[in-house]
Design an enzyme around this catalytic site. Structure first.
Site, PDB file in Angstrom:
ATOM      1  N   CYS A   2     -39.941  36.093  -6.464  1.00 56.61           N
ATOM      2  CA  CYS A   2     -38.729  36.210  -7.256  1.00 56.61           C
ATOM      3  C   CYS A   2     -38.024  37.570  -7.153  1.00 56.61           C
ATOM      4  O   CYS A   2     -38.663  38.596  -7.046  1.00 56.61           O
ATOM      5  CB  CYS A   2     -38.980  35.946  -8.737  1.00 56.61           C
ATOM      6  SG  CYS A   2     -39.852  34.427  -9.028  1.00 56.61           S
ATOM      7  N   ARG A  27     -37.125  37.586  -1.350  1.00 58.94           N
ATOM      8  CA  ARG A  27     -38.238  37.513  -2.292  1.00 58.94           C
ATOM      9  C   ARG A  27     -38.517  36.096  -2.769  1.00 58.94           C
ATOM     10  O   ARG A  27     -39.505  35.850  -3.465  1.00 58.94           O
ATOM     11  CB  ARG A  27     -37.950  38.395  -3.517  1.00 58.94           C
ATOM     12  CG  ARG A  27     -37.633  39.833  -3.186  1.00 58.94           C
ATOM     13  CD  ARG A  27     -37.361  40.620  -4.432  1.00 58.94           C
ATOM     14  NE  ARG A  27     -38.530  40.669  -5.287  1.00 58.94           N
ATOM     15  CZ  ARG A  27     -39.518  41.530  -5.141  1.00 58.94           C
ATOM     16  NH1 ARG A  27     -39.462  42.429  -4.192  1.00 58.94           N
ATOM     17  NH2 ARG A  27     -40.554  41.503  -5.949  1.00 58.94           N
ATOM     18  N   TRP A  77     -39.162  32.203  -6.447  1.00 53.28           N
ATOM     19  CA  TRP A  77     -40.220  31.692  -5.568  1.00 53.28           C
ATOM     20  C   TRP A  77     -41.221  31.073  -6.529  1.00 53.28           C
ATOM     21  O   TRP A  77     -41.876  31.783  -7.303  1.00 53.28           O
ATOM     22  CB  TRP A  77     -40.852  32.843  -4.788  1.00 53.28           C
ATOM     23  CG  TRP A  77     -41.840  32.409  -3.763  1.00 53.28           C
ATOM     24  CD1 TRP A  77     -41.580  32.042  -2.471  1.00 53.28           C
ATOM     25  CD2 TRP A  77     -43.265  32.333  -3.926  1.00 53.28           C
ATOM     26  NE1 TRP A  77     -42.759  31.730  -1.825  1.00 53.28           N
ATOM     27  CE2 TRP A  77     -43.799  31.899  -2.688  1.00 53.28           C
ATOM     28  CE3 TRP A  77     -44.148  32.573  -4.969  1.00 53.28           C
ATOM     29  CZ2 TRP A  77     -45.171  31.709  -2.476  1.00 53.28           C
ATOM     30  CZ3 TRP A  77     -45.508  32.382  -4.763  1.00 53.28           C
ATOM     31  CH2 TRP A  77     -45.999  31.952  -3.526  1.00 53.28           C
ATOM     32  N   ASN A 103     -39.957  38.211 -13.013  1.00 51.92           N
ATOM     33  CA  ASN A 103     -40.649  38.167 -11.729  1.00 51.92           C
ATOM     34  C   ASN A 103     -42.114  38.508 -12.003  1.00 51.92           C
ATOM     35  O   ASN A 103     -42.396  39.532 -12.609  1.00 51.92           O
ATOM     36  CB  ASN A 103     -40.008  39.193 -10.773  1.00 51.92           C
ATOM     37  CG  ASN A 103     -40.897  39.564  -9.593  1.00 51.92           C
ATOM     38  OD1 ASN A 103     -40.897  40.686  -9.130  1.00 51.92           O
ATOM     39  ND2 ASN A 103     -41.652  38.621  -9.091  1.00 51.92           N
ATOM     40  N   GLY A 104     -43.033  37.628 -11.574  1.00 58.22           N
ATOM     41  CA  GLY A 104     -44.456  37.886 -11.799  1.00 58.22           C
ATOM     42  C   GLY A 104     -45.123  36.645 -12.340  1.00 58.22           C
ATOM     43  O   GLY A 104     -44.608  35.529 -12.185  1.00 58.22           O
ATOM     44  N   GLU A 514     -50.696  38.373  15.824  1.00 52.19           N
ATOM     45  CA  GLU A 514     -49.359  38.596  15.267  1.00 52.19           C
ATOM     46  C   GLU A 514     -48.344  37.652  15.917  1.00 52.19           C
ATOM     47  O   GLU A 514     -47.465  37.113  15.240  1.00 52.19           O
ATOM     48  CB  GLU A 514     -48.966  40.072  15.446  1.00 52.19           C
ATOM     49  CG  GLU A 514     -47.558  40.444  15.012  1.00 52.19           C
ATOM     50  CD  GLU A 514     -47.222  40.128  13.561  1.00 52.19           C
ATOM     51  OE1 GLU A 514     -48.115  39.826  12.760  1.00 52.19           O
ATOM     52  OE2 GLU A 514     -46.017  40.163  13.233  1.00 52.19           O
ATOM     53  N   LYS A 518     -46.082  35.000  13.778  1.00 53.72           N
ATOM     54  CA  LYS A 518     -44.602  34.945  13.827  1.00 53.72           C
ATOM     55  C   LYS A 518     -44.148  33.518  14.056  1.00 53.72           C
ATOM     56  O   LYS A 518     -43.224  33.028  13.417  1.00 53.72           O
ATOM     57  CB  LYS A 518     -44.032  35.810  14.962  1.00 53.72           C
ATOM     58  CG  LYS A 518     -43.941  37.275  14.762  1.00 53.72           C
ATOM     59  CD  LYS A 518     -42.965  37.741  13.731  1.00 53.72           C
ATOM     60  CE  LYS A 518     -43.482  37.787  12.363  1.00 53.72           C
ATOM     61  NZ  LYS A 518     -44.382  38.670  11.835  1.00 53.72           N
ATOM     62  N   GLU A 521     -44.726  31.297  11.007  1.00 52.29           N
ATOM     63  CA  GLU A 521     -43.831  31.641   9.900  1.00 52.29           C
ATOM     64  C   GLU A 521     -42.443  31.032  10.054  1.00 52.29           C
ATOM     65  O   GLU A 521     -41.889  30.523   9.095  1.00 52.29           O
ATOM     66  CB  GLU A 521     -43.674  33.171   9.799  1.00 52.29           C
ATOM     67  CG  GLU A 521     -44.849  33.858   9.175  1.00 52.29           C
ATOM     68  CD  GLU A 521     -44.673  35.379   9.140  1.00 52.29           C
ATOM     69  OE1 GLU A 521     -44.991  35.977   8.119  1.00 52.29           O
ATOM     70  OE2 GLU A 521     -44.240  35.970  10.145  1.00 52.29           O
ATOM     71  N   HIS A 537     -65.369  29.299  23.437  1.00 55.13           N
ATOM     72  CA  HIS A 537     -66.231  28.926  22.316  1.00 55.13           C
ATOM     73  C   HIS A 537     -65.513  27.999  21.346  1.00 55.13           C
ATOM     74  O   HIS A 537     -65.671  28.117  20.131  1.00 55.13           O
ATOM     75  CB  HIS A 537     -66.725  30.187  21.607  1.00 55.13           C
ATOM     76  CG  HIS A 537     -67.463  31.107  22.512  1.00 55.13           C
ATOM     77  ND1 HIS A 537     -68.725  30.827  22.982  1.00 55.13           N
ATOM     78  CD2 HIS A 537     -67.096  32.276  23.091  1.00 55.13           C
ATOM     79  CE1 HIS A 537     -69.114  31.808  23.799  1.00 55.13           C
ATOM     80  NE2 HIS A 537     -68.129  32.688  23.878  1.00 55.13           N
ATOM     81  N   LYS A 637     -40.965  37.585   1.098  1.00 59.14           N
ATOM     82  CA  LYS A 637     -41.206  38.833   1.808  1.00 59.14           C
ATOM     83  C   LYS A 637     -42.147  39.760   1.051  1.00 59.14           C
ATOM     84  O   LYS A 637     -42.906  40.506   1.631  1.00 59.14           O
ATOM     85  CB  LYS A 637     -39.875  39.547   2.055  1.00 59.14           C
ATOM     86  CG  LYS A 637     -40.045  40.678   2.999  1.00 59.14           C
ATOM     87  CD  LYS A 637     -38.827  40.916   3.824  1.00 59.14           C
ATOM     88  CE  LYS A 637     -39.145  41.898   4.913  1.00 59.14           C
ATOM     89  NZ  LYS A 637     -39.944  41.332   5.994  1.00 59.14           N
TER      90      LYS A 637
HETATM   91  C1  G6P Z   1     -45.701  38.522   3.021  1.00 57.26           C
HETATM   92  C2  G6P Z   1     -44.635  38.650   4.088  1.00 57.26           C
HETATM   93  C3  G6P Z   1     -45.245  39.197   5.372  1.00 57.26           C
HETATM   94  C4  G6P Z   1     -45.947  40.516   5.094  1.00 57.26           C
HETATM   95  C5  G6P Z   1     -46.986  40.369   3.989  1.00 57.26           C
HETATM   96  C6  G6P Z   1     -47.518  41.728   3.543  1.00 57.26           C
HETATM   97  O1  G6P Z   1     -46.587  37.524   3.373  1.00 57.26           O
HETATM   98  O2  G6P Z   1     -44.028  37.402   4.314  1.00 57.26           O
HETATM   99  O3  G6P Z   1     -44.229  39.400   6.334  1.00 57.26           O
HETATM  100  O4  G6P Z   1     -46.563  40.969   6.266  1.00 57.26           O
HETATM  101  O5  G6P Z   1     -46.399  39.756   2.844  1.00 57.26           O
HETATM  102  O6  G6P Z   1     -46.464  42.427   2.942  1.00 57.26           O
HETATM  103  P1  G6P Z   1     -46.381  43.984   2.827  1.00 57.26           P
HETATM  104  O7  G6P Z   1     -45.084  44.251   2.143  1.00 57.26           O
HETATM  105  O8  G6P Z   1     -47.562  44.428   2.010  1.00 57.26           O
HETATM  106  O9  G6P Z   1     -46.430  44.545   4.214  1.00 57.26           O
END
Ligand code: G6P
Length: 642
Positions: A2, A27, A77, A103-104, A514, A518, A521, A537, A637
């Site tokens: 949020c 967010r 969210w 938010n929270g 990574e 990506k 996501e 394996h 995010k």
């Molecule tokens: C969320 C975001 C990711 C990010 C992760 C950690 O899952 O979608 O992109 O890597 O949080 O966030 P931070 O702000 O701690 O890097």
């Protein structure tokens, strides 16, 4: 997670609220809402399932936007209660005179709700947040001010929150507080703001005040008053924010993600220039004394998501450039496993947002155990930065796309810089040959932004081919699906598997993780990263002509082993994309599906360059499958809940 936003001033609040919310959509974006005290001090709420632009369109279409100069906004969210109109914020009390955004998570909301219902309060949503509106209503009757009522309300609540409140009986005033969810005040001329993050206020002001846990802030158009949990007045001047609003715009790119991918060489270049000195690398902001760092015997890196992958690369970097041993943990696991962390430990928290709840909890645990705690963060003034002993900024500017790109490579650059600092200045090698080797590597590090730019310049020219290759993949996959469905059900074998496998070795094993993250996501296609040596394996069982296998096969001591893996996949009809070092003609003779060439670097720095094609593969595949890219479903995010 949020986003919350509030405006009080002299202008029409609605357009400002909508713009602020759209900046906070990273967010969360499953519903959005606003509450405005109109010009006759009546509270009017408009809220809707969907994104901010849908709320804006509905206000436009129905011509029912309220007009007033004070209001609150929220983009959600969902945690408690499905994403729908009634669960969208703001939430109202029974009298409909008080509006609350939150938010929270209020962890004890069930018992609070039951008690409030027993007292006659009527609830309209399934959210945890709505209890706050009713608690403020209840305590306002006793105290007569929103500030005192909010103080009593949050005292009843357990959990994390940033809350904003407006009340018809206190027109012209926003009251807000926070515990463990971010909240800043933006200080303008005859206007003030509250927001979850500074990026939402940049077009109005670059003067911001971070609110600390437990503090309450009351703002009108001309002033803000802060008070601590003990009720005492707190004086805190605004800090000037370095970011500017242009950085938060798309600037002609189709997506923020693409723009942010292109920003990377400049960011890394800037970071290196800022820190480079005759003796190695220095940090103005580090705050931890060299003598304290010299006591460190072991390093623990703790982070989530993409930042965790940066941490995994960081282990290789630090172990190569310093004499230290490094362990890496997911923040969400760190504190449950009795980590062997004490005064001899350096705990490095990596976080783009500086607000991730699990990483913050890990930080507190590490501090409790006596470790020296260093945060690598992008958002200045964030909670993690404030609570750590020292900080290294990644200076990547606002990252708007939910899938992290530039923050990741900036984190890597911060880790290389830290490793050079530790390796050359804190634990200087006794052997002059080793010292010279480290300086040679440092000289190469300076050239990496150039290699990144070179790759992107070639990508620009070749861009249409990236689209064409993704379209071809899509076509192949759909053809095999068609074949499957055309086969009589009784004769069907396994359905074709749209799956991406990413293989890397050594320092590029985390790059493979990574790359896969990506793709998951933003393209919603199953993807896994593996250490290439692990392929036999288990993962090899998945190989047939359908999965797209991305092999990181750049020049390195493990190159030949990677080529053997490629042969093994090829022998099973795998569709291989090899990321190779420019000039490697031998690999091209293997007849693979695709080659992506990257400029030559030593293996140690290759993750910075390899990140680019991996990000672009995800970007183009998501584009081919017509996904949203900047705002992938279900993600946020900044994850401020555990
Ligand atoms: C969320 C975001 C990711 C990010 C992760 C950690 O899952 O979608 O992109 O890597 O949080 O966030 P931070 O702000 O701690 O890097």
């Amino acid at each position: 997670m949020c986003g919350i936003f509030g405006y009080v001033g002299q202008k029409d609040a609605v357009p400002i609220l909508l713009k602020g919310l759209s900046r906070l959509e990273y967010r969360g974006y499953d519903s959005a809402g606003i509450a405005v005290l109109d010009n006759s001090a009546h509270l009017i709420v408009r809220k809707k399932k969907g994104k901010v632009k849908e709320l804006a369109a509905s206000l436009n279409q129905h011509r029912n936007a309220p007009h007033g100069t004070i209001g609150l906004g929220h983009t959600r969210w969902a945690t408690h209660g499905a994403p729908n109109d009634s669960n969208a914020h703001p939430h109202l009390d029974c009298s409909e005179k008080i509006a609350v955004i939150h938010n929270g998570i209020i962890e004890n909301y069930v018992e609070l709700k039951e008690a409030l219902k027993a007292e006659g309060h009527q609830f309209r949503s399934n959210t945890d947040s709505e209890v706050l509106a009713h608690l403020v209503e209840k305590f306002y009757k006793k105290t007569g001010t929103v500030k005192e009522a909010l103080k009593l309300a949050v005292a009843k609540a357990r959990g994390s929150y940033a809350v904003g409140v407006i009340h018809e009986d206190e027109p012209g005033r926003i009251t807000a507080t926070r515990v463990d969810s971010p909240l800043v005040v933006g200080v303008g001329k005859h206007e003030n703001f509250i927001a979850s993050d500074v990026s939402a206020i940049l077009e109005h002001t670059r003067e911001a005040v971070a609110i600390e846990n437990g503090e309450i802030v009351v703002l009108d158009g001309d002033s803000y008053q802060l008070s601590g949990a003990n009720g005492r007045v707190v004086k805190r001047a605004p800090r000037h924010v370095q970011w500017n609003v242009e950085e938060a715009e798309k600037q002609g790119y189709a997506h923020f993600m693409l723009k942010e991918i292109f920003e990377q060489p400049g960011i890394i270049e800037g970071l290196i220039q800022k820190r480079l000195c005759k003796t190695g690398m220095r940090f103005e902001e580090l705050k931890i004394k060299k003598s304290r760092l010299a006591q460190v015997k072991n390093v623990h890196i703790v982070a989530c998501g993409t930042s965790y992958h940066a941490g995994l690369v960081g282990k290789y970097i630090l172990e190569t450039l310093t004499p230290l041993t490094v362990s890496v943990d997911n923040s969400s696991e760190f504190r449950y496993r009795d980590p062997k962390v004490d005064r001899s430990s350096l705990v490095i928290l990596i976080s783009q947002s500086g607000e991730t709840a699990d990483t913050l909890a890990a930080l507190r645990e590490a501090k409790k155990r006596g470790a020296v705690v260093l945060a690598i963060v992008n958002v200045l003034g964030s909670t993690i930065e404030r609570e750590a002993d020292g900080v290294i900024y990644t200076y990547a500017g606002p990252e708007i796309a939910v899938a992290s790109t530039k923050a990741y490579t900036a984190q890597l650059a911060a880790l290389y810089s830290l490793a050079f600092h530790l390796g050359l200045e804190v634990f200087p090698p006794k052997n002059p040959k080793r010292k010279a080797e480290l300086f040679d590597l440092l000289a190469e590090f300076k050239k990496i932004p150039g290699a990144m730019s070179e790759f992107l310049a070639e990508y620009r020219i070749d861009r249409a081919n990236w689209d064409a290759n993704c379209a071809e993949y899509n076509r192949r996959y759909h053809k095999s699906l068609e074949r499957y469905f055309k086969t009589a059900p009784a004769k069907r074998k396994r359905a074709p598997n749209a799956f991406f496998m990413y293989l890397g070795r050594n320092i590029n094993y985390p790059s493979a993780l990574e790359g896969a993250l990506k793709l998951k996501e933003i393209a919603y296609i199953s993807a896994e990263g593996y250490a290439a040596g692990e392929m036999k394996h288990g993962p090899i069982a998945l190989i047939d002509e359908n999965p797209w296998v991305v092999c990181i096969a750049v020049d390195s001591p493990t190159y030949e082993k990677m080529i053997s893996n490629i042969e093994e996949i090829k022998a099973r009809s795998g569709l291989i994309t090899a990321i190779v070092t420019k000039g490697n003609e031998a690999v091209k003779k293997l007849g693979l599906y695709l080659y992506i060439e990257v400029p030559k670097t030593s293996e140690l720095f290759s993750p910075l360059v390899i990140a680019l094609p991996l990000q672009l593969i995800a970007y183009h595949v998501a584009k081919e499958f017509k996904e949203e890219i900047d705002q992938p479903r279900n993600l946020a995010k900044s994850v401020t809940v555990e």
